[in-house]
Design a protein around this motif. Structure first.
Motif, PDB file in Angstrom:
ATOM      1  N   LEU A 317       0.766  -1.252  -0.025  1.00 61.93           N
ATOM      2  CA  LEU A 317       0.016   0.239   0.023  1.00 61.93           C
ATOM      3  C   LEU A 317       0.889   1.259   0.136  1.00 61.93           C
ATOM      4  CD1 LEU A 317      -2.709   1.325   0.099  1.00 61.93           C
ATOM      5  CD2 LEU A 317      -2.633   1.189   2.734  1.00 61.93           C
ATOM      6  N   CYS A 318       1.685   1.217   0.569  1.00 62.87           N
ATOM      7  CA  CYS A 318       2.848   2.456   0.799  1.00 62.87           C
ATOM      8  C   CYS A 318       3.512   2.745  -0.526  1.00 62.87           C
ATOM      9  CB  CYS A 318       3.754   2.308   2.067  1.00 62.87           C
ATOM     10  SG  CYS A 318       3.015   2.807   3.746  1.00 62.87           S
ATOM     11  N   GLN A 319       4.008   1.286  -1.033  1.00 60.42           N
ATOM     12  CA  GLN A 319       4.588   1.419  -2.325  1.00 60.42           C
ATOM     13  C   GLN A 319       3.869   2.077  -3.538  1.00 60.42           C
ATOM     14  OE1 GLN A 319       5.318  -2.469  -4.322  1.00 60.42           O
ATOM     15  NE2 GLN A 319       7.293  -1.871  -4.951  1.00 60.42           N
ATOM     16  N   ARG A 320       2.720   1.985  -3.510  1.00 57.61           N
ATOM     17  CA  ARG A 320       1.915   2.283  -4.480  1.00 57.61           C
ATOM     18  C   ARG A 320       1.238   3.695  -4.196  1.00 57.61           C
ATOM     19  NH1 ARG A 320       1.738  -1.649  -8.040  1.00 57.61           N
ATOM     20  NH2 ARG A 320       0.156  -0.532  -9.531  1.00 57.61           N
ATOM     21  N   THR A 321       1.017   4.164  -3.110  1.00 49.52           N
ATOM     22  CA  THR A 321       0.559   5.382  -2.542  1.00 49.52           C
ATOM     23  C   THR A 321       1.542   6.172  -1.997  1.00 49.52           C
ATOM     24  OG1 THR A 321      -0.217   4.639  -0.410  1.00 49.52           O
ATOM     25  CG2 THR A 321      -1.789   4.350  -2.271  1.00 49.52           C
ATOM     26  N   GLY A 322       2.755   5.964  -1.914  1.00 46.10           N
ATOM     27  CA  GLY A 322       3.787   6.875  -0.996  1.00 46.10           C
ATOM     28  C   GLY A 322       3.439   6.873   0.250  1.00 46.10           C
ATOM     29  N   GLY A 323       3.467   8.280   1.110  1.00 47.84           N
ATOM     30  CA  GLY A 323       3.424   8.154   2.125  1.00 47.84           C
ATOM     31  C   GLY A 323       1.942   8.547   2.919  1.00 47.84           C
ATOM     32  N   TRP A 324       1.138   8.472   1.976  1.00 49.89           N
ATOM     33  CA  TRP A 324      -0.300   8.849   2.185  1.00 49.89           C
ATOM     34  C   TRP A 324      -1.009   7.944   3.318  1.00 49.89           C
ATOM     35  CZ3 TRP A 324      -1.785  13.546   1.637  1.00 49.89           C
ATOM     36  CH2 TRP A 324      -1.219  14.495   0.605  1.00 49.89           C
ATOM     37  N   SER A 362      -3.600  11.478  -8.081  1.00 49.07           N
ATOM     38  CA  SER A 362      -4.289  11.583  -6.920  1.00 49.07           C
ATOM     39  C   SER A 362      -5.870  10.605  -7.046  1.00 49.07           C
ATOM     40  CB  SER A 362      -5.120  13.237  -7.086  1.00 49.07           C
ATOM     41  OG  SER A 362      -4.037  14.025  -6.989  1.00 49.07           O
ATOM     42  N   SER A 363      -6.466  10.538  -8.310  1.00 47.68           N
ATOM     43  CA  SER A 363      -7.571   9.635  -8.426  1.00 47.68           C
ATOM     44  C   SER A 363      -7.058   8.240  -7.982  1.00 47.68           C
ATOM     45  CB  SER A 363      -7.858   9.774  -9.795  1.00 47.68           C
ATOM     46  OG  SER A 363      -8.875   8.781 -10.062  1.00 47.68           O
ATOM     47  N   ARG A 364      -5.866   7.735  -8.399  1.00 47.24           N
ATOM     48  CA  ARG A 364      -5.549   6.231  -8.000  1.00 47.24           C
ATOM     49  C   ARG A 364      -5.127   6.139  -6.560  1.00 47.24           C
ATOM     50  NH1 ARG A 364      -0.567   4.379  -7.914  1.00 47.24           N
ATOM     51  NH2 ARG A 364       0.510   6.219  -8.552  1.00 47.24           N
ATOM     52  N   VAL A 365      -4.471   7.265  -6.108  1.00 44.69           N
ATOM     53  CA  VAL A 365      -4.128   7.012  -4.617  1.00 44.69           C
ATOM     54  C   VAL A 365      -5.239   6.937  -3.734  1.00 44.69           C
ATOM     55  CG1 VAL A 365      -3.352   8.405  -2.556  1.00 44.69           C
ATOM     56  CG2 VAL A 365      -2.043   8.160  -4.510  1.00 44.69           C
ATOM     57  N   SER A 410      -3.026  18.983  -3.129  1.00 41.69           N
ATOM     58  CA  SER A 410      -4.203  19.118  -3.606  1.00 41.69           C
ATOM     59  C   SER A 410      -4.766  17.124  -3.473  1.00 41.69           C
ATOM     60  CB  SER A 410      -4.415  19.093  -5.244  1.00 41.69           C
ATOM     61  OG  SER A 410      -3.605  18.275  -6.158  1.00 41.69           O
ATOM     62  N   VAL A 411      -3.875  16.587  -3.156  1.00 41.65           N
ATOM     63  CA  VAL A 411      -4.058  14.895  -2.738  1.00 41.65           C
ATOM     64  C   VAL A 411      -4.933  15.169  -1.402  1.00 41.65           C
ATOM     65  CG1 VAL A 411      -3.405  12.721  -2.662  1.00 41.65           C
ATOM     66  CG2 VAL A 411      -2.225  14.548  -4.230  1.00 41.65           C
ATOM     67  N   ALA A 412      -4.657  15.932  -0.631  1.00 39.92           N
ATOM     68  CA  ALA A 412      -4.937  15.741   0.725  1.00 39.92           C
ATOM     69  C   ALA A 412      -6.524  16.069   1.134  1.00 39.92           C
ATOM     70  CB  ALA A 412      -4.229  16.983   1.681  1.00 39.92           C
ATOM     71  N   ALA A 468     -11.984  19.233  -4.226  1.00 43.01           N
ATOM     72  CA  ALA A 468     -11.958  18.436  -3.191  1.00 43.01           C
ATOM     73  C   ALA A 468     -12.273  19.005  -1.710  1.00 43.01           C
ATOM     74  CB  ALA A 468     -10.583  17.677  -3.246  1.00 43.01           C
ATOM     75  N   ARG A 469     -11.739  20.219  -1.642  1.00 45.83           N
ATOM     76  CA  ARG A 469     -11.959  21.338  -0.447  1.00 45.83           C
ATOM     77  C   ARG A 469     -13.537  21.220  -0.218  1.00 45.83           C
ATOM     78  NH1 ARG A 469      -8.222  24.516  -1.002  1.00 45.83           N
ATOM     79  NH2 ARG A 469      -9.578  26.401  -2.136  1.00 45.83           N
TER      80      ARG A 469
END
Length: 483
Positions: A317-324, A362-365, A410-412, A468-469
């Motif tokens: 999960l962290c590999q494909r989404t980074g630190g999110w 962003s959509s994928r994560v 903008s992902v947040a 998104a906000r």
């Protein structure tokens, strides 16, 4: 003899013969009648000739009239023909004049165009010279302004960087003090820091069991057969409890058969299973968020029964989404202290290739994180690893609100909206007023500004962040209105 003859003649002359008289009268009468008849004939002949002449004259007059008409017709035809010929000649003459004047006008226009072009070239040359002169002056002025502006911006940037460094140093100092103060308590309670969670995922990835499996043909064959059996199972998921349990059991039988797989193959199959789940989340959940529910339920079922699956799933999960999932800003150094190069850090952030845009990322994560949030709020009958338990939901939101660098992305807001949509109401039931206060901070971050910074909103100024906000704001209002 002579006298006899004379006497005979006298006698003959003087003799009155009635026959001769009658004959004479008859001849005279006949002569008179003949003359009368002759006179009548002459009159008749004259009358007939006169009538004949009259008829001839009438006929001649008719002929003359007919001929006159024919002549007039011919003259009219000739006149028409003459007029037509004259018209043709006039037309030809006019056409000739027109062409002549056209040639004259063309020559005049050509000369005028030559003159106009010449004047235009001269005008453009003057304008170009004037433009170059003005551009040179404007460039010189802009260069001067830019230089002054750059100097001012450099001063401001330097001051800002110094202030940020000071703030970061202060925040780091306070965080270190807080971490040191809380370290013993965290260890006693089993809590971890964001970096420790990220390091756990990176260390699991670096174990690389797949390399040993692929190097051995026998192990690779077992792994390939299991992987080919797992992938279609994940693709067959529907939101049906019986089907979910059936597929979960089938996957367990593939990964953990009666005759156990060698340990490297077992870990490799866990990695393939996690990858299949996340790939399905990238595709289906992005298109239809409700498809995250059966995918998360199967994952939860497998987390309950498969040893070490939590470690492998968390790493993938962290590999494909980074630190999110942590959440954490991926540092410039890897978990072992090795500095990332540009490509290595981009991979650590979870980007797929060099061409993936921020919107696609962003959509994928968000799709994968939605599945993760469903796992966190799923009801289970046994304790799971801390990274997939419900308290992690609170940890995620609270960590997000503490990190300005994450909130600027903008992902947040997209990930936060997915979190609120999945577990916002349940979190209110679990944490009560504490969750309401956390939502209040989040609401300020999307409407006023986070951390008391007026106008510094979560998601930044990008169109994706703004949209998104707004969704986060509406979701918080929905949660609060449901209380």
């Amino acid at each position: 003899m002579l006298e006899d003859a004379v006497a005979s003649i006298r006698l003959h002359v003087n003799h009155h013969d009635p026959y001769e008289e009658w004959e004479k009268d008859t001849r005279q009468e006949a002569f008179r009648v003949a003359r009368q008849h002759q006179a009548q004939d002459r009159v008749q002949h004259r009358k007939e000739r006169k009538e004949a002449r009259a008829r001839a004259q009438q006929e001649l007059a008719a002929i003359h009239e007919q001929q006159l008409r024919e002549v007039q017709v011919q003259l009219s035809a000739l006149n028409v023909k003459k007029q037509q010929e004259e018209e043709v000649l006039r037309t030809q003459w006019k056409e000739r004049d027109r062409k002549l004047w056209e040639r004259i006008d063309a020559v005049i226009k050509m000369e005028e165009e030559k003159l106009r072009v010449k004047l235009e070239v001269e005008r453009k040359k003057r304008e170009e010279e004037e433009r170059v002169r003005k551009e040179a002056e404007e460039k010189k002025r802009q260069e001067e302004e830019r230089r002054c502006k750059e100097e001012a911006e450099k001063r401001k940037q330097k001051e800002k960087e110094e202030e940020e460094e000071r703030q970061q140093a202060e925040a780091e100092r306070l965080r270190n003090e807080r971490d040191r103060a809380e370290e013993q308590e965290r260890k006693a309670l089993g809590f971890t820091t964001a970096f420790e969670d990220w390091k756990r995922a990176r260390d699991t990835l670096k174990a690389r069991p797949m390399r040993a499996v692929k190097a051995d043909k026998a192990l690779k064959a077992i792994w390939s057969a299991g992987r080919r059996a797992i992938t279609p199972k994940i693709g067959q998921l529907t939101n049906d409890a019986e089907a979910i349990n059936k597929i979960s059991q089938q996957i367990v039988e593939i990964i953990r058969p009666l005759q156990p797989h060698p340990p490297p193959v077992y870990v490799a199959l866990l990695s393939s299973l996690a990858k299949a789940i996340l790939l399905q989340a990238e595709t289906e959940v992005t298109a239809e968020k409700r498809s995250a529910i059966p995918l998360a339920q199967v994952t939860t079922n497998l987390l309950c029964v498969l040893d070490n699956f939590a470690d492998v799933f968390w790493a993938k999960l962290c590999q494909r989404t980074g630190g999110w999932p942590v959440p954490l800003v991926v540092p410039s150094n890897d978990s072992d202290g090795t500095a990332f190069n540009e490509d290595g850090r981009r991979k650590a952030l979870g980007y797929r290739g060099e061409d993936e845009s921020l919107a696609e990322y962003s959509s994928r994560v968000t799709g994968m994180m939605r599945v993760y949030f469903h796992i966190l709020v799923a009801r289970v009958n046994q304790p799971l690893d801390p990274v997939v338990r419900l308290p992690r939901y609170w940890t995620f939101v609270s960590r997000m609100l503490k990190d300005p660098q994450l909130l600027d992305s903008s992902v947040a807001p997209q990930v936060l909206h997915a979190a609120l949509d999945v577990g916002g109401l349940l979190a209110r039931e679990v944490w009560g007023q504490q969750w309401v206060r956390l939502l209040s901070l989040l609401y300020d971050g999307v409407t006023v500004g986070y951390h008391g910074l007026q106008g510094r909103l979560i998601g930044g100024p990008s169109p994706e962040g703004v949209a998104a906000r707004m969704r986060v704001q509406l979701e918080i209002e929905r949660i609060m209105s449901a209380l």
